[in-house]
Scaffold this active site. Structure first.
Site, short mmCIF file in Angstrom:
data_model
loop_
_atom_site.label_atom_id
_atom_site.label_comp_id
_atom_site.label_asym_id
_atom_site.label_seq_id
_atom_site.Cartn_x
_atom_site.Cartn_y
_atom_site.Cartn_z
N PRO A 32 -3.17 29.90 -67.29
CA PRO A 32 -2.94 30.82 -66.23
C PRO A 32 -4.29 30.10 -66.02
O PRO A 32 -5.18 29.33 -66.54
CB PRO A 32 -3.60 32.04 -66.71
N GLU A 72 7.15 24.03 -59.60
CA GLU A 72 7.69 24.53 -57.74
C GLU A 72 6.05 23.80 -57.81
O GLU A 72 4.99 24.41 -57.31
CB GLU A 72 7.23 25.72 -58.62
N LEU A 73 6.38 23.25 -56.40
CA LEU A 73 4.99 22.29 -56.22
C LEU A 73 5.18 23.10 -54.52
O LEU A 73 5.40 24.16 -54.33
CB LEU A 73 5.53 21.17 -55.56
#
Length: 495
Positions: free
Chosen positions: A183, A258-259
């Site tokens: 994370p 996922e940019l």
């Protein structure tokens, strides 16, 4: 004692490294701050290469058992986690408000959205699919099956600390993969709470392993270089995504990215302005604009620009700015002082190119965090930096248009292509324009585009692959087929 104290006591973030079912301390720890007042919320175990390697080993050890666990059993664990997140929603909301700074309403919406991924993929886990058919030439039968890709490295950002974790964890677990999760250092507490919910739901040891760290390059590179890691899923900046793809190419690792985003918000001449303003408030200001799907640049037909800007400005002036821990707040802080500096630079550039400030919300004098006043900019130049680059803040630049081909040139000009929004009473026109927009997701007459049942992802430099829907499950699967000889069987003739 604050309402967060008992939550943090149960979470025990100083022992926040999860490996093989054991919560561990690291050789060091780091502070997690509240961006609304810069106070320290907690100290979290800081993982390094040693823990990164141990996490992979634990995932490998658990892989065969989890792969062979029945789809129904995997489904039931995911569904119990969904129920736990809904039951404990207040605790998740408190964590997000504190470490991310979101308003309570935005945090609660995120928790609901995040939990839905566990419900959706609990349902998808049992729909394993497959094909059986005859080869065109005859004499052969083909059976097509899907199996888990293997150990998956999941890397999540700070802006949706619950949803970005569940959007990756749920399909990976449904497919039968074991995972290692890193994370964001800004918001690790929510991810630890998600992991504990999975643990309480009966997830076997080692299936999910979590390594918070302030040295993401060391931890992630360790995973990318491990021959046992077969999948990487990353949400974050395009620059980091490019670096990870280069690393993935060295070992041909399955990659989902996922940019960045730079979503256009188009308002047609015939649009319902009240609906468009409502949609813009959601698409632009949800989460303080710190979303990859946020409406980054608003293109309004010049015949409606004055009215739209005035209506939007009135709504923005009325926004309540404050800490997410205050239930009255609608806009929280940005994540850091650097984020404040970046957005101020974009606004200054737009003003130097002729833009005007149409509205600024009030920030109370007693706030000490990383706040930036929600702002509407009018008469913005199409080539301003705030239009060409992702803002990631509560600033809405309004650009006018009157020619459809010019509009499409402006909309499709930037290198990003994640999301787009179109408002028009002419649905056919909106759909035709939508099909010509270079974006993976287009919302028509609504300010939200994300849904667990829909394939989330972008075009161009906004990434590779999809999350959510059936496509999200397929990202964690490999296809295999069995080719079976089906030539006629010669039988002996009895006399």
């Amino acid at each position: 004692m604050s309402k967060l104290d008992p939550i943090l006591t149960r979470l025990d973030p100083e022992a926040g490294i999860l490996i093989g079912g054991q919560w561990r301390r690291g050789s060091r720890s780091f502070d997690v701050d509240n961006p609304a007042d810069k106070t320290i919320l907690a100290r979290v175990a800081d993982g390094d290469k040693t823990q990164a390697l141990a996490a992979v080993s634990a995932a490998v050890a658990a892989a065969a058992g989890w792969r062979d666990t029945s789809p129904r059993s995997r489904s039931e664990i995911l569904y119990r986690t969904f129920e736990a997140m809904r039951r404990d929603a207040d605790e998740f909301v408190a964590l997000i408000c504190a470490e991310n700074g979101k308003s309570e309403a935005d945090a609660r919406a995120e928790v609901g959205y995040a939990a839905e991924f566990f419900r959706w993929f609990a349902e998808e886990a049992v729909r394993t699919g497959g094909q059986y058919g005859e080869a065109p030439a005859g004499g052969v039968r083909t059976v097509v099956t899907h199996r888990p890709v293997g150990v998956a490295a999941l890397i999540t950002p700070w802006n949706f600390p619950a949803a970005m974790a569940t959007r990756k964890l749920a399909p990976a677990l449904a497919a039968g993969c074991t995972v290692v999760l890193k994370p964001a250092a800004e918001t690790p507490l929510t991810a630890l709470a998600v992991a504990r919910a999975l643990e309480a739901a009966g997830l076997p040891d080692g299936v999910v392993n979590v390594v918070p760290t302030t040295d993401p390059a060391e931890v992630v590179t360790t995973w990318m270089e491990s021959p046992q890691v077969r999948k990487v899923s990353f949400t974050g900046s395009t620059g980091v995504g490019r670096h990870l793809l280069r690393q993935a190419s060295e070992r041909i690792v399955n990659a989902s990215m996922e940019l960045g985003g730079n979503a256009p918000f188009v308002v047609a001449a015939d649009a319902d302005l009240e609906a468009a303003v409502d949609g813009a408030m959601i698409a632009k200001f949800r989460g303080g604009g710190q979303a990859c799907t946020a409406a980054n640049r608003i293109y309004v037909h010049d015949s409606r620009a004055f009215d739209f800007t005035a209506m939007l400005a009135a709504r923005v002036r009325a926004l309540r700015v404050g800490p997410g821990t205050d239930a009255r707040s609608e806009i929280g802080p940005l994540i850091s002082s650097r984020a404040v500096e970046n957005v101020q630079g974009l606004v200054d550039d737009a003003l130097s190119r002729g833009a005007r400030i149409a509205a600024v919300a009030e920030i109370p004098d007693n706030l000490s965090g990383y706040f930036y006043a929600p702002t509407v900019l009018g008469d913005v130049a199409p080539d301003a930096a705030a239009v060409q680059n992702e803002i990631f803040a509560p600033v809405a630049p309004v650009v006018t248009w009157n020619d459809e081909s010019e509009l499409l040139d402006m909309v499709n000009g930037p290198e990003m292509g994640l999301a787009a929004y179109i408002y028009s009473r002419d649905l056919k026109w909106a759909m035709q324009i939508g099909e010509r927009v270079d974006a993976g997701m287009v919302a028509l007459n609504r300010g939200l585009v994300s849904d667990p049942s829909a394939p989330f992802g972008g075009l161009k430099q906004s990434g590779l692959g999809r999350e959510g829907a059936r496509e999200g499950l397929a990202e964690y699967q490999e296809t295999q087929y069995l080719s079976i000889d089906w030539s006629p069987v010669e039988r002996a003739v009895s006399t």
